[in-house]
Design a protein around this motif. Structure first.
Motif, mmCIF file in Angstrom:
data_model
loop_
_atom_site.group_PDB
_atom_site.id
_atom_site.type_symbol
_atom_site.label_atom_id
_atom_site.label_comp_id
_atom_site.label_asym_id
_atom_site.label_seq_id
_atom_site.Cartn_x
_atom_site.Cartn_y
_atom_site.Cartn_z
ATOM 1 N N UNK A 105 -37.707 -19.507 92.889
ATOM 2 C CA UNK A 105 -37.490 -20.353 94.066
ATOM 3 C C UNK A 105 -36.100 -20.162 94.672
ATOM 4 N N UNK A 106 -35.457 -19.042 94.300
ATOM 5 C CA UNK A 106 -34.161 -18.718 94.886
ATOM 6 C C UNK A 106 -33.012 -19.562 94.388
ATOM 7 N N UNK A 107 -33.151 -20.166 93.209
ATOM 8 C CA UNK A 107 -32.109 -21.047 92.662
ATOM 9 C C UNK A 107 -31.444 -20.420 91.435
ATOM 10 N N UNK A 108 -30.201 -20.789 91.230
ATOM 11 C CA UNK A 108 -29.510 -20.456 89.991
ATOM 12 C C UNK A 108 -29.768 -21.622 89.023
ATOM 13 N N UNK A 109 -30.727 -21.443 88.134
ATOM 14 C CA UNK A 109 -31.166 -22.531 87.266
ATOM 15 C C UNK A 109 -30.076 -22.943 86.280
ATOM 16 N N UNK A 110 -29.266 -22.006 85.868
ATOM 17 C CA UNK A 110 -28.203 -22.339 84.921
ATOM 18 C C UNK A 110 -27.209 -23.308 85.550
ATOM 19 N N UNK A 111 -26.760 -23.008 86.755
ATOM 20 C CA UNK A 111 -25.805 -23.884 87.428
ATOM 21 C C UNK A 111 -26.438 -25.226 87.804
ATOM 22 N N UNK A 112 -27.713 -25.184 88.136
ATOM 23 C CA UNK A 112 -28.388 -26.406 88.578
ATOM 24 C C UNK A 112 -28.695 -27.357 87.430
ATOM 25 N N UNK A 113 -28.912 -26.793 86.219
ATOM 26 C CA UNK A 113 -29.425 -27.635 85.151
ATOM 27 C C UNK A 113 -28.566 -27.837 83.923
ATOM 28 N N UNK A 118 -18.354 -33.315 84.619
ATOM 29 C CA UNK A 118 -17.881 -33.893 85.878
ATOM 30 C C UNK A 118 -19.056 -34.314 86.758
ATOM 31 N N UNK A 119 -20.080 -33.451 86.850
ATOM 32 C CA UNK A 119 -21.216 -33.750 87.723
ATOM 33 C C UNK A 119 -22.085 -34.879 87.163
ATOM 34 N N UNK A 120 -22.212 -34.942 85.854
ATOM 35 C CA UNK A 120 -22.971 -36.042 85.252
ATOM 36 C C UNK A 120 -22.260 -37.360 85.511
ATOM 37 N N UNK A 121 -20.943 -37.339 85.413
ATOM 38 C CA UNK A 121 -20.181 -38.555 85.716
ATOM 39 C C UNK A 121 -20.349 -38.964 87.182
ATOM 40 N N UNK A 184 -14.194 -34.037 77.521
ATOM 41 C CA UNK A 184 -13.501 -33.914 78.798
ATOM 42 C C UNK A 184 -14.501 -33.588 79.908
ATOM 43 N N UNK A 185 -14.197 -33.918 81.162
ATOM 44 C CA UNK A 185 -15.126 -33.697 82.267
ATOM 45 C C UNK A 185 -15.555 -32.242 82.450
ATOM 46 N N UNK A 186 -14.746 -31.309 82.015
ATOM 47 C CA UNK A 186 -15.082 -29.892 82.197
ATOM 48 C C UNK A 186 -16.068 -29.382 81.150
ATOM 49 N N UNK A 187 -16.497 -30.235 80.240
ATOM 50 C CA UNK A 187 -17.440 -29.814 79.188
ATOM 51 C C UNK A 187 -18.751 -29.351 79.795
ATOM 52 N N UNK A 188 -19.233 -28.208 79.293
ATOM 53 C CA UNK A 188 -20.516 -27.664 79.737
ATOM 54 C C UNK A 188 -21.298 -27.171 78.520
ATOM 55 N N UNK A 291 -35.338 -32.873 90.632
ATOM 56 C CA UNK A 291 -34.083 -33.433 91.154
ATOM 57 C C UNK A 291 -32.950 -32.394 91.122
ATOM 58 N N UNK A 292 -32.920 -31.615 90.042
ATOM 59 C CA UNK A 292 -31.852 -30.623 89.899
ATOM 60 C C UNK A 292 -31.940 -29.550 90.975
ATOM 61 N N UNK A 293 -33.149 -29.036 91.204
ATOM 62 C CA UNK A 293 -33.309 -27.932 92.151
ATOM 63 C C UNK A 293 -33.263 -28.409 93.602
#
Length: 296
Positions: A105-113, A118-121, A184-188, A291-293
């Motif tokens: 679907x043209x998405x970067x699933x890793x970045x999206x999911x 920071x984004x969860x916060x 920390x917020x940068x945790x991935x 929601x992510x995509x």
């Protein structure tokens, strides 16, 4: 109590065997004794001067040889079919891996999911679920498929596929959320390993709280907990890239889920409950990815 002159009964029974067993104890202590039978009652006699010592030694013998009492199980244990849930887990993880690997679907699933502190916060809560279906490489994927399938299989045999995998999904998502809050917020992070250890904790918590291995002796009572922690230590810690906090959080949240489920064992024995929970688990994943995509 029957007596002969100078001798007193220190023990009596309607069968000779118990008297004979205790007679062996007195023999080993060189305490003179005699077994007699009168009016259908067997008695173990000792001299009056040895009475108090004999009573004490037999009391010690009885304390050391108390029969093990098995406590009744607190749960209804059925032999559920675990395979539908395991198959659903494998299919879900593999489908997402294929879609993500091909940039569907043209998405970067890793970045999206992936988990992004920071984004969860900022409100992207669905990442605590979507991250469970992402993997960095084939080895990472296969390891989580194997261990997740195994622990999920064990849990589903006593809890049922639907309830097991819904609980695992919620427990693992909760663990990811708590891990994100504490770091920390940068945790991935990515990977189903949090769900794997939630399944392990679920087994340990349900078996321990449900007293499915109940014994009076503490090694048996604590066996499920000790076994779960040992497996967590053996399989849940690795190199510097291993998210130990997520693994530990998954185990703790899964354990809590198993603990709570013992209170509702009669409810999830119903086939309708299993089907509803079995449908809710993948639905959570689908909604989270939608929601992510859609927002990426």
């Amino acid at each position: 109590m029957f007596m002969t002159e100078g001798w007193l009964a220190v023990f009596e029974s309607r069968q000779r065997g118990p008297c004979a067993d205790r007679a062996l104890v007195l023999t080993s202590l060189s305490i003179a004794h005699e077994i007699v039978e009168a009016a259908g009652l067997w008695q173990l006699l000792v001299a009056e001067t040895d009475l108090h010592r004999a009573r004490h030694e037999l009391w010690l013998y009885e304390q050391e040889n108390k029969p093990t009492r098995r406590r009744p199980s607190a749960t209804v244990v059925s032999n559920h079919n675990p395979w539908p849930g395991v198959a659903g887990y494998i299919v879900t993880v593999c489908v997402v891996a294929w879609l993500a690997g091909n940039g569907a679907f043209g998405h970067n699933w890793l970045e999206a999911g992936r988990v992004d502190g920071a984004l969860i916060r900022d409100g992207e809560w669905w990442r605590v679920i979507t991250a469970l279906t992402l993997h960095k490489d084939v080895g990472h994927l296969l390891g989580n498929l194997g261990f997740g399938g195994l622990f999920g299989l064990l849990a589903a045999r006593v809890i049922g596929s639907g309830v097991t995998w819904l609980t695992v999904t919620v427990a693992a998502a909760t663990a990811n959320a708590l891990n994100t809050i504490m770091l920390i917020p940068s945790h991935r992070s990515i990977g189903a390993s949090t769900a794997v250890f939630a399944a392990l904790g679920l087994v340990a918590g349900f078996v321990w709280r449900g007293r499915l291995m109940a014994q009076d002796r503490w090694p048996y009572r604590l066996g499920p907990i000790i076994g779960g922690i040992a497996l967590l230590a053996y399989t849940g810690t690795g190199d510097e890239s291993t998210d130990i906090g997520a693994h530990l959080g998954g185990f703790v949240c899964g354990f809590a889920g198993g603990f709570l489920l013992t209170r509702a064992a009669a409810v999830f024995e119903r086939a309708s409950v299993q089907w509803l929970c079995g449908a809710a688990a993948p639905l959570l994943v689908v909604v989270a990815w939608w929601l992510a995509l859609s927002g990426h």
